[in-house]
Scaffold this motif. Sequence first.
Motif, PDB file in Angstrom:
ATOM      1  N   ALA A 269      43.015  47.799  42.518  1.00  0.00           N
ATOM      2  CA  ALA A 269      43.187  49.273  41.826  1.00  0.00           C
ATOM      3  C   ALA A 269      43.777  49.269  40.613  1.00  0.00           C
ATOM      4  O   ALA A 269      43.282  50.094  39.914  1.00  0.00           O
ATOM      5  N   ARG A 272      40.655  48.801  38.367  1.00  0.00           N
ATOM      6  CA  ARG A 272      39.831  50.066  38.256  1.00  0.00           C
ATOM      7  C   ARG A 272      40.659  51.190  37.303  1.00  0.00           C
ATOM      8  O   ARG A 272      39.701  51.904  36.533  1.00  0.00           O
ATOM      9  N   ARG A 273      41.758  51.058  37.582  1.00  0.00           N
ATOM     10  CA  ARG A 273      42.572  52.100  36.752  1.00  0.00           C
ATOM     11  C   ARG A 273      42.404  51.867  35.295  1.00  0.00           C
ATOM     12  O   ARG A 273      42.155  52.593  34.283  1.00  0.00           O
ATOM     13  N   TRP A 274      42.827  50.644  34.998  1.00  0.00           N
ATOM     14  CA  TRP A 274      42.415  50.155  33.588  1.00  0.00           C
ATOM     15  C   TRP A 274      41.228  50.429  32.751  1.00  0.00           C
ATOM     16  O   TRP A 274      40.943  50.825  31.888  1.00  0.00           O
ATOM     17  N   LEU A 276      39.155  52.854  34.325  1.00  0.00           N
ATOM     18  CA  LEU A 276      38.687  54.412  34.106  1.00  0.00           C
ATOM     19  C   LEU A 276      39.287  54.712  32.842  1.00  0.00           C
ATOM     20  O   LEU A 276      38.953  55.976  32.218  1.00  0.00           O
ATOM     21  N   LYS A 277      40.406  54.331  32.363  1.00  0.00           N
ATOM     22  CA  LYS A 277      41.214  54.905  30.990  1.00  0.00           C
ATOM     23  C   LYS A 277      40.555  54.382  29.831  1.00  0.00           C
ATOM     24  O   LYS A 277      40.847  54.742  28.729  1.00  0.00           O
TER      25      LYS A 277
END
Length: 362
Positions: A269, A272-274, A276-277
Amino acid sequence: MRTGRPITLLTLTMTERRTLEQWGRRPRTAQAFAQRARIILACAEGQSNTAVAARLRMAKPTVGKWRARFVAKRLDGLLDEPRPGAPRSITDAEVERVVARTLETTPRDATHWSTRAMANACGLSQSAISRIWRAFGLQPHRTETFQLSKDPLFVEKVRDIVGLYLHPPDKALVLCVDEKAQIQALDRTQPLRPMRPGQVERRTHDYRRHGTTSLFAALNVKTGQVIGQLHQRQRTREFRKFLDTIAANVPAQLDVHLILDNYGTHKTALIRRWLLKRPRFHVHFTPTSASWLNLVERWFALLTEKQLRRGVHRSTQALRAAIRAYIAHTNDHSKPFVWTKTADEILANVARFCHRISDSGH
């Protein structure tokens, strides 16, 4: 006025021409036989022996010999004549028995046959077994490994990644990213014996361990340069730090295509967050059990061969210094790896292999 000795006229039937063309295209095997076929094909064009010899870069008498042999005996004339010597002492049935036994059985006390064991089992000499095995390309002492991917999206992923290699997108960077984990700092228990004339370098078979380090690397497909970072551990936290390093080293106006394997730290996660940014980063996963598609693995192989396998490192600091020096040398003398196989060629090779092993009877 003398015009030279008249050459024998040579004409070919359609069957003979097809057969000779097939023989002449042999890329590696029976090259002397293939050369004879090319001689006859050239002679059939109406060329003189002198012209054929010059064209094929061989002696004129050689051309005349095989022209005459073909005119006299046709295709059979190109075969080697029986040579003098003792008659065969091993029959075809014995050869067949050796081949079948090699392929279909194993000895009681081993996983594979040796020439000595097969000789004792078949009542032939050890050298005879060696000759038979060489003739049929049998090597029971050798074994190779293979791994077939079971990824349901194997075809799509192969086409995606190979497409990036052969046709990289404009205004974008393609980076092959992976980790080489737990690299050991090894020191031999006794000093090396250096190479001398007539004697190879010698080293003890045992060693002392002085810790490990993990290398994160990103190979630029276009230039062959490497972004590298060393960490003590191989976790999601370290991989995210390496992604930050990649982002800092890539011009902001370029998209970045990352080729990654399916290791767990690449899909958490946090990662994935990295991603998405940072919409300019695009991830392409290799199929499972198909790390050979990631070009950075080839660079890891060179690192191991040239620096790690025979290196002596008495501490992790020395090991890290050696790896950094190799990365610096790579970047100073960068040369990209050239991918040549298309996706269709790779998939065709895999299909042929699957067909072959599925028809093997095992």
